[in-house]
Write a protein that holds these residues in place. Structure first.
Motif, short mmCIF file in Angstrom:
data_model
loop_
_atom_site.label_atom_id
_atom_site.label_comp_id
_atom_site.label_asym_id
_atom_site.label_seq_id
_atom_site.Cartn_x
_atom_site.Cartn_y
_atom_site.Cartn_z
N ASP A 1 0.83 -1.21 0.00
CA ASP A 1 0.00 0.00 0.00
C ASP A 1 0.86 1.26 0.00
O ASP A 1 0.53 2.26 -0.66
CB ASP A 1 -0.92 0.00 1.22
CG ASP A 1 -2.09 -0.97 1.08
OD1 ASP A 1 -2.29 -1.49 -0.04
OD2 ASP A 1 -2.79 -1.20 2.07
N HIS B 1 -6.74 2.18 -2.79
CA HIS B 1 -7.45 2.15 -1.52
C HIS B 1 -6.45 2.06 -0.37
O HIS B 1 -5.57 1.20 -0.34
CB HIS B 1 -8.39 0.94 -1.45
CG HIS B 1 -9.04 0.78 -0.10
ND1 HIS B 1 -10.02 1.64 0.35
CD2 HIS B 1 -8.81 -0.12 0.90
CE1 HIS B 1 -10.38 1.28 1.57
NE2 HIS B 1 -9.67 0.21 1.91
N GLU C 1 -6.10 2.71 4.14
CA GLU C 1 -6.80 2.99 5.39
C GLU C 1 -6.80 4.50 5.65
O GLU C 1 -5.85 5.21 5.29
CB GLU C 1 -6.12 2.27 6.55
CG GLU C 1 -6.29 0.76 6.53
CD GLU C 1 -5.72 0.11 7.78
OE1 GLU C 1 -5.49 0.85 8.77
OE2 GLU C 1 -5.51 -1.11 7.77
N THR D 1 2.31 4.88 11.20
CA THR D 1 0.94 5.39 11.10
C THR D 1 0.90 6.54 10.10
O THR D 1 1.72 7.46 10.16
CB THR D 1 0.45 5.88 12.48
OG1 THR D 1 0.43 4.78 13.39
CG2 THR D 1 -0.95 6.49 12.38
#
Length: 534
Positions: A79, A350, A352, A377
């Motif tokens: 990702d 896509h 999070e 994060t």
């Protein structure tokens, strides 16, 4: 006795570059005795340099953009790989409009030329090429990054981005061939020379050497990289010159084997092996993954029996390399991609949802919020940020050394290591991406001890002294994507004002207001560092 042998040491077998014609003017074939000479008006040199540096500041090669799209289509990409690739394609689309350059560090202008012996200009060619470079940096929204020494320790910005690096070689024929580069400091600094010996030249030793040295590159030069590894060279200088040209794709059409004349060649087998090593490193496109490199060039050169120089270098995500040529038919420059949007997918990858951070809270509250989340994060930053880089940090250290307090702006706000390009008319900011964090590592412990630099925002990996300081004083280092300077200026920076050291130009301390500014937690207040775990 053996026979005399000579050949071009770098025999480029073909040139499959697509060129666009700038003009038929400024060139004329004339008779000089029994031979024809191509007379080039020096204004043609000026025009070529101006066109080349303008194009390369705003556009990229089609092949480079295709490799970014390949990341989005690869099911093995992480990702984070896709997030970076998508942002870089968006950035290329914004930059191609010609207002915001692809990178805020619009680079040192470098020209490498091969001048045929039948070319006559009648001038100092470097001067006229410099005129063209000067024109580009004056007319366009670029940045002046060249610092000139007045004395051993006093320096000033030249205010023009000159001097350029210009190297002109002689060759046979009646063509004048060029390679232009706009080389940013981040990628230039990731050029390494290792003086090795014959003991390196076996499969086991070379494999181990590469696995170790690849880590020296880190992420501060904005991967995915075009990586060049050059083994051998008649001198250290010859090796590093080949590294730079190979990283720009200039030697792509070398032979694939050597000979007794000592010709340079590409080793495709080792290119595949090094690419695999880079993928296995898991460094990825800045924040972990497969795509640390787009591709690899491995070049083998002759060497002195007592020497084995090995050079390693990169062309970064701002792959600003462009060829040019002058022939009897006119003046030409490499055709770069004018429509990067064609490589964007219909929908964004896509991911999070990021954690939103309000930067207009008291510093203690921002630190407490960040402390709730682990390294890696993804964040979305909103609010006020202070911008300061090398010279501003040195000035603030002088204040502390003189017994003066840390400026409040360094205590109350996160610090973004950056220096903007010129602001286009009607916009809040010029291209404004992050600079390399590691150059400020030496200041972090002292600044945090004095309440400053508690949250730092920049690009690339950092040394253990930063991890230790953040652990000791409760600070954080946030990583921003290196490369998408144009889209950050267009979409994420709402306001810019100078607050200190205005005389430093692009290195002045600024206060900016950001909206949805993307970042990752790289180093936290508990002694964790994302890159240390790779």
């Amino acid at each position: 006795m053996i026979d005399f042998i000579y050949q071009d040491p770098y025999p480029i077998l073909k040139d499959d570059t697509q060129y666009r014609k700038i003009t038929s003017d400024f060139v004329k074939v004339e008779q000089f005795g029994e031979r024809e000479v191509l007379t080039v008006d020096p204004k043609g040199l000026e025009l070529l340099a101006e066109e080349a540096l303008t194009d390369v500041s705003f556009m990229l090669r089609t092949t480079h953009l295709q490799k970014l799209r390949k990341i989005l289509d690869d099911p093995e990409a992480t990702d984070n790989d896709r997030f970076v690739a998508y942002n870089l394609l968006q950035n290329a689309s914004v930059a191609a409009e010609g207002q915001l350059p692809s990178c805020q560090d619009t680079g040192t202008a470098i020209v490498m030329a091969k001048k045929g012996e039948s070319i006559f200009t009648g001038v100092d060619d470097a001067e006229w090429l410099s005129r063209g470079i000067f024109n580009t940096y004056q007319k366009r929204n670029l940045r002046y990054s060249q610092i000139v020494p007045i004395s051993m320790f006093e320096e000033k910005n030249s205010g023009s981005n000159l001097p350029a690096q210009i190297d002109i070689y002689a060759k046979k024929g009646s063509s004048y061939d060029f390679l232009f580069m706009a080389k940013g400091g981040g990628s230039a600094n990731k050029t390494y020379l290792y003086q090795q010996t014959k003991s390196l030249l076996n499969e086991k030793s070379l494999d181990e050497f590469i696995r170790t040295k690849i880590k020296d590159l880190g992420t501060s030069a904005c991967p995915p990289y075009h990586l060049a590894l050059v083994i051998g060279g008649t001198s250290a200088e010859a090796n590093l010159s080949a590294v730079k040209k190979a990283s720009a794709g200039y030697y792509d059409n070398l032979p694939t084997s050597g000979n007794m004349a000592g010709q340079a060649f590409r080793d495709h087998e080792w290119e595949e092996r090094v690419q695999k090593i880079c993928q296995e490193s898991a460094i990825g496109a800045q924040f972990g993954g497969k795509y640390f490199t787009h591709d690899v060039r491995v070049i083998r050169l002759p060497r002195h029996a007592a020497s084995c120089p090995v050079g390693l270098g990169v062309s970064c995500s701002a792959d600003r390399n462009i060829k040019g040529k002058i022939t009897k038919d006119g003046i030409f420059v490499e055709q770069l991609e004018v429509n990067p949007k064609q490589f964007l997918p219909e929908t964004a990858p896509h991911l999070e949802a990021p954690v939103e951070i309000d930067l207009d809270q008291p510093m203690a509250d921002i630190l407490a919020k960040l402390s709730q989340y682990p390294v890696k994060t993804r964040l979305k930053l909103n609010g006020t940020v202070i911008v300061a880089r090398d010279i501003a940090h040195a000035k603030i250290k002088e204040l502390l050394d003189a017994g003066k307090p840390m400026p409040d702006y360094f205590k109350n706000h996160p610090v973004y290591y950056a220096g903007p390009a010129k602001t286009p008319e009607g916009m809040a900011s010029g291209s404004f991406g992050p600079t390399t964090a590691g150059r400020m590592d030496v200041y972090v412990d002292e600044f945090q001890k004095n309440g400053g630099s508690m949250i730092m925002l920049a690009k690339g990996n950092r040394t253990k002294q930063v991890t230790d300081a953040c652990n000791k004083y409760g600070g954080f280092y946030l990583g921003s994507i290196g490369g998408p300077a144009a889209i950050l200026a267009q979409d994420n920076i709402l306001k810019v004002e100078v607050v200190d050291f205005e005389e430093l130009g692009m290195e002045a301390v600024r206060k900016i207001t950001v909206k949805d500014f993307p970042a990752f937690i790289i180093t936290d207040d508990k002694g964790n560092d994302f890159f240390a775990n790779l």
